[in-house]
Design a protein around this motif. Structure first.
Motif, PDB file in Angstrom:
ATOM      1  N   TRP A  40     -33.826  22.926 -30.741  1.00  0.00           N
ATOM      2  CA  TRP A  40     -34.041  23.494 -29.402  1.00  0.00           C
ATOM      3  C   TRP A  40     -34.933  24.724 -29.473  1.00  0.00           C
ATOM      4  O   TRP A  40     -35.817  24.912 -28.643  1.00  0.00           O
ATOM      5  N   ARG A  41     -34.718  25.589 -30.490  1.00  0.00           N
ATOM      6  CA  ARG A  41     -35.555  26.766 -30.646  1.00  0.00           C
ATOM      7  C   ARG A  41     -37.004  26.381 -30.903  1.00  0.00           C
ATOM      8  O   ARG A  41     -37.933  27.018 -30.388  1.00  0.00           O
ATOM      9  N   ARG A  42     -37.204  25.348 -31.693  1.00  0.00           N
ATOM     10  CA  ARG A  42     -38.573  24.919 -31.972  1.00  0.00           C
ATOM     11  C   ARG A  42     -39.230  24.380 -30.695  1.00  0.00           C
ATOM     12  O   ARG A  42     -40.419  24.617 -30.434  1.00  0.00           O
ATOM     13  N   GLY A  43     -38.433  23.638 -29.897  1.00  0.00           N
ATOM     14  CA  GLY A  43     -38.994  23.145 -28.654  1.00  0.00           C
ATOM     15  C   GLY A  43     -39.358  24.274 -27.721  1.00  0.00           C
ATOM     16  O   GLY A  43     -40.394  24.231 -27.030  1.00  0.00           O
ATOM     17  N   GLN A  44     -38.480  25.301 -27.684  1.00  0.00           N
ATOM     18  CA  GLN A  44     -38.791  26.442 -26.839  1.00  0.00           C
ATOM     19  C   GLN A  44     -40.030  27.185 -27.301  1.00  0.00           C
ATOM     20  O   GLN A  44     -40.871  27.616 -26.502  1.00  0.00           O
ATOM     21  N   ALA A  45     -40.163  27.299 -28.642  1.00  0.00           N
ATOM     22  CA  ALA A  45     -41.346  27.997 -29.171  1.00  0.00           C
ATOM     23  C   ALA A  45     -42.596  27.222 -28.841  1.00  0.00           C
ATOM     24  O   ALA A  45     -43.652  27.791 -28.503  1.00  0.00           O
ATOM     25  N   TRP A  87     -29.421  23.385 -32.478  1.00  0.00           N
ATOM     26  CA  TRP A  87     -29.913  24.701 -32.073  1.00  0.00           C
ATOM     27  C   TRP A  87     -31.296  24.977 -32.634  1.00  0.00           C
ATOM     28  O   TRP A  87     -32.178  25.509 -31.951  1.00  0.00           O
ATOM     29  N   THR A  88     -31.536  24.579 -33.895  1.00  0.00           N
ATOM     30  CA  THR A  88     -32.853  24.787 -34.512  1.00  0.00           C
ATOM     31  C   THR A  88     -33.925  23.979 -33.802  1.00  0.00           C
ATOM     32  O   THR A  88     -35.037  24.470 -33.527  1.00  0.00           O
ATOM     33  N   SER A  93     -43.130  25.202 -26.238  1.00  0.00           N
ATOM     34  CA  SER A  93     -43.429  25.302 -24.815  1.00  0.00           C
ATOM     35  C   SER A  93     -44.009  26.661 -24.465  1.00  0.00           C
ATOM     36  O   SER A  93     -44.881  26.800 -23.607  1.00  0.00           O
ATOM     37  N   ASP A  94     -43.502  27.723 -25.141  1.00  0.00           N
ATOM     38  CA  ASP A  94     -44.042  29.054 -24.894  1.00  0.00           C
ATOM     39  C   ASP A  94     -45.467  29.161 -25.381  1.00  0.00           C
ATOM     40  O   ASP A  94     -46.315  29.830 -24.740  1.00  0.00           O
TER      41      ASP A  94
END
Length: 453
Positions: free
Chosen positions: A443-448, A440-441, A450-451
């Motif tokens: 994935w959150r970093r990947g999302q951050a 989960w961590t 990409s944003d």
């Protein structure tokens, strides 16, 4: 990366704490392994309750810290420890059984001593003959059969005829086999020359000696030859008051793997007072030792020894073995190697010292007594605080209706394996949660990222 390490450490710590700590709060009756109904008495809101043996065999605290009394709304009632009521002491009138001996078995007659002419004892000769008639029997002591009496003996009162103006020492000994005697106590009696009557009462204090299926032997002697025979007419054994309550619970040991050694885990923390081992196979009696320890790294400590027997046929009661103080989570029954051992698993009965509490029955009936929760908090109040709610006079006695049951004892290794299995499951679940947190961590970093792009 630091965040992931922190999450991993916290998750592992939480997992270990979850595996080690008991589930649920202390105030929830559902979190206790045993709950039994209580029949409250009338007369006072403060009531006295004897803890039944089934509850003692479920407690996970030596001081019964996990015992609770709940009302119908699952509220814990205030309670305090109290010393058990003691019943009245008992006295037993015992018939003296004479022990006969011969006073003149070693006598010789016609003795003469001749010395050399110069008066020096270079050569001495004794002439004499032993008596040819049968030896004259005489009473040299008395035997008291106390095998049917068990408990703490405070004293022995002996009514006897003794010589006047001559101190006579009475000695009391105990034995279970009439062969090996252990001294208990002695006392000296003196009856003056002008004392009226023939009887003298000899009081021998026994100092709360524990008796169990024993004989008592009374003998007497004086500094010089007795001026007249001693005759014991009667004896009275005085027993200490026995506390009411406590009780026994039957247990079934694990299947027999060694005829001379039985090991099992103790599923409770309440200290044991006595134990009773009864063979179920072809054996009649087996000398045994009881040993205890907490884990495999400790050496076995001897707690007591005695005899495993179906019944003491003379008294028609089983033989109880008194255990030394101490609480152990594993017990071992060792059969004497000179015996054949156990041909099948024996029946075991655990005996507990009495425990009582007083509680405030201020909630809504019915009430329940609960026990069996590890690491429960001690909630007993001072006795004086609880008694402020009681009226004058004796406290009414409530009754806990515990169903009769038989404990199924498990091998020590089986209990250890179950705990290890629980720990492995906790580690597995913790690792699964850790991997989920890391994923989960990431994935959150990947999302951050990409944003941001």
């Amino acid at each position: 990366m630091i965040g992931i390490r922190k999450i991993a450490a916290l998750t592992l710590l939480a997992g270990f704490l979850t595996a080690a700590a008991p589930a649920g709060p202390d105030g929830d009756p559902a979190n206790y392994t045993l709950r039994v109904p209580i029949d409250a008495a009338k007369g006072s809101v403060v009531q006295r309750l004897t803890i039944p043996a089934e509850v003692l065999a479920a407690s996970q605290a030596a001081d019964l810290a996990d015992v609770r009394i709940f009302d119908a709304d699952n509220r814990a009632m205030p309670m305090a420890r109290i010393a058990p009521n003691a019943g009245g002491g008992r006295s037993y009138a015992l018939a003296p059984l004479p022990i006969l001996g011969s006073i003149d078995a070693l006598n010789v007659t016609g003795v003469s001593l001749r010395l050399d002419g110069d008066g020096r004892a270079r050569v001495a000769r004794i002439d004499g003959t032993q008596p040819t008639e049968p030896a004259k029997p005489m009473v040299v002591g008395v035997l008291l059969d106390t095998r049917a009496i068990a408990g703490s003996a405070s004293g022995l009162a002996i009514a006897a005829d003794v010589p006047r103006a001559q101190p006579v020492t009475f000695a009391v000994e105990a034995s279970s086999d009439l062969k090996n005697w252990r001294p208990l106590a002695e006392n000296v009696v003196y009856r003056g020359a002008t004392t009226s009557g023939n009887d003298a009462v000899v009081k021998v204090p026994l100092g709360d000696t524990m008796l169990g299926h024993d004989y008592l032997r009374i003998t007497w002697q004086a500094a010089s030859r007795l001026l007249s025979p001693v005759t014991v007419r009667k004896a009275t054994l005085l027993m200490r008051p026995a506390a009411a309550g406590g009780g026994w619970i039957t247990a079934a040991p694990p299947p027999l793997s060694d005829p001379h050694a039985i090991e099992f885990a103790v599923p409770f923390a309440t200290p044991l007072d006595t134990i009773r081992v009864m063979p179920t196979g072809n054996e009649v009696i087996i000398p045994i030792r009881l040993l205890g320890r907490d884990n495999s790294e400790q050496s076995w400590a001897v707690l007591g020894e005695g005899t495993a027997a179906r019944r003491n046929y003379a008294a028609n009661v089983p033989r109880d073995i008194v255990l030394s103080a101490g609480t152990y989570r594993a017990l071992r029954i060792e059969a004497d190697r000179r015996s054949t051992g156990f041909t099948s698993a024996p029946t075991i009965a655990f005996g507990f010292a009495p425990r009582e509490v007083v509680f405030v029955a201020g909630g809504r009936a019915p009430f329940h007594l609960a026990a069996g929760r590890e690491a429960a908090t001690d909630t007993y109040l001072p006795l004086d605080s609880v008694m402020t709610q009681a009226g004058s006079g004796a406290l009414p006695v409530a009754t806990a209706r515990a169903p009769r049951s038989t404990l199924q004892l498990q091998p020590v290794n089986a209990v250890g394996a179950a705990r290890r299995q629980l720990l492995l499951w906790a580690i597995l679940l913790t690792a699964t949660a850790l991997l989920g947190a890391m994923a989960w961590t990431l994935w959150r970093r990947g999302q951050a990222g990409s944003d941001a792009s």
